[in-house]
Design an enzyme around this catalytic site. Structure first.
Site, mmCIF file in Angstrom:
data_model
loop_
_atom_site.group_PDB
_atom_site.id
_atom_site.type_symbol
_atom_site.label_atom_id
_atom_site.label_comp_id
_atom_site.label_asym_id
_atom_site.label_seq_id
_atom_site.Cartn_x
_atom_site.Cartn_y
_atom_site.Cartn_z
ATOM 1 N N ASP A 27 26.457 14.212 38.564
ATOM 2 C CA ASP A 27 26.773 13.781 37.838
ATOM 3 C C ASP A 27 28.305 14.742 37.281
ATOM 4 O O ASP A 27 29.282 14.648 36.721
ATOM 5 C CB ASP A 27 26.049 14.049 36.609
ATOM 6 C CG ASP A 27 24.542 12.748 36.045
ATOM 7 O OD1 ASP A 27 25.113 11.760 36.474
ATOM 8 O OD2 ASP A 27 24.033 12.962 35.868
ATOM 9 N N LYS B 120 14.978 11.155 34.583
ATOM 10 C CA LYS B 120 15.987 12.259 35.527
ATOM 11 C C LYS B 120 15.680 13.893 35.611
ATOM 12 O O LYS B 120 15.595 14.668 36.255
ATOM 13 C CB LYS B 120 17.204 12.359 34.582
ATOM 14 C CG LYS B 120 18.314 11.179 35.409
ATOM 15 C CD LYS B 120 19.951 11.771 34.632
ATOM 16 C CE LYS B 120 20.960 11.011 34.817
ATOM 17 N NZ LYS B 120 22.311 11.343 34.289
#
Ligand code: ATR
Length: 273
Positions: free
Chosen positions: A102, A66
């Site tokens: 997210d 990520k």
């Protein structure tokens, strides 16, 4: 030719994303496919080259890529630069643009259930990558203050500094100092990895009232010890799968530019448990 999508990471076998997105394609009759593709640590660059060669339309990124993935982007959405990590990429004619869904995914269940965040006091347990997206979300939605409790105080302090720079009043404590103060907060979130292996919750929830929102971002198992303790106090529960679904819905909408079929995606996700 149909569009292809993937989720990359390692381990990746147990990812639920292929199920969720494939269900959406079926529901809307889209000629698209979505696969899980294992790229080990250290092989990201070559993996990305491969995805570009097959003209992948978009992909999700999970552990451990990520942060490193930020290097291979041509364009960076604001959500991504704020959080410093990327979990969704679109590929338009070879130009890779990174997003972080997210934060929106985390906020989605509050919106769906019309649960208020403005002016609330938050207890956030954990200070890793996921916690950072959550802090950004609470700042965006104008919470009053956030207490960040972490095993290592240093990381909690760093995250509370970030919170302050984006306009959210914050303080940092060690998890062991939470003791019986959980009842002083409107919203309590577990953003540690504790619970994944069925461990006991790292904080007690005794005495919280029925209006307290308790949110665990762990989705497997669904009923963590933290969630069970919240249920005993009759609190309002948000499950980790709701965040997972929220971020998948947002990724779908980035890639396809149309509203995601929420219910079909939810059904596929819950079928995976
Ligand atoms: P993620 O991207 O899922 O947030 P991470 O960045 O590795 O993952 O963060 C994991 C979080 O879980 C951290 O807050 C970590 O605490 P430390 O910063 O002290 O390491 C927390 N965590 C992991 N195992 C823990 C444990 N046994 N007890 C308490 N906290 C734990």
């Amino acid at each position: 030719m149909g569009k292809s999508f993937a989720v990359i990471g390692d381990p990746i076998d147990h990812s639920l994303s292929p199920n969720i997105h494939s269900a959406a394609f079926r529901e809307l009759d889209l000629d698209s496919s979505y696969i899980a593709y294992r790229i080990p640590k250290g092989e990201l660059e070559i993996g990305i080259d491969g995805l570009k060669k097959i003209k992948i339309h978009g992909f999700n990124i999970t552990i451990p890529h990520k942060i490193e993935m930020m290097r291979y982007l041509d364009k960076i959405d604001e959500s991504c630069s704020l959080i410093g990590a990327v979990n969704t990429v679109s590929n338009i004619d070879g130009v890779l643009k990174g997003y972080n869904t997210d934060m929106d995914g985390f906020l989605e269940p509050f919106k769906k259930k019309e649960l208020n965040i403005i002016g609330t006091k938050i207890l956030l347990v954990g200070a890793g990558g996921a916690a950072r997206a959550i802090v950004a979300g609470f700042a965006k939605e104008k919470a009053k203050s956030i207490t960040i409790a972490n095993r290592s105080l240093e990381k909690a302090i760093n995250l509370s500094k970030f919170a302050k720079t984006i306009g959210l009043d914050a303080n940092a404590i060690e998890i062991k100092d939470v003791k019986d103060t959980a009842k002083d907060y409107n919203i309590i979130v577990n953003a540690t990895s504790v619970g994944l292996k069925n461990e006991s919750s790292v904080i007690e929830l005794k005495g919280i009232n029925e209006k307290t929102i308790v949110y665990d971002i762990i989705y497997m198992p669904m009923n963590t010890d933290f969630i069970k303790k919240a249920k005993e106090e009759k609190a309002i529960i948000i499950y980790g799968y709701e965040m997972l679904l929220g971020q998948a819905v947002r990724a779908f909408e980035i890639w396809h530019g149309i509203e995601a079929p929420y219910n079909a995606m939810k059904k596929a996700l819950l079928g995976g448990f």
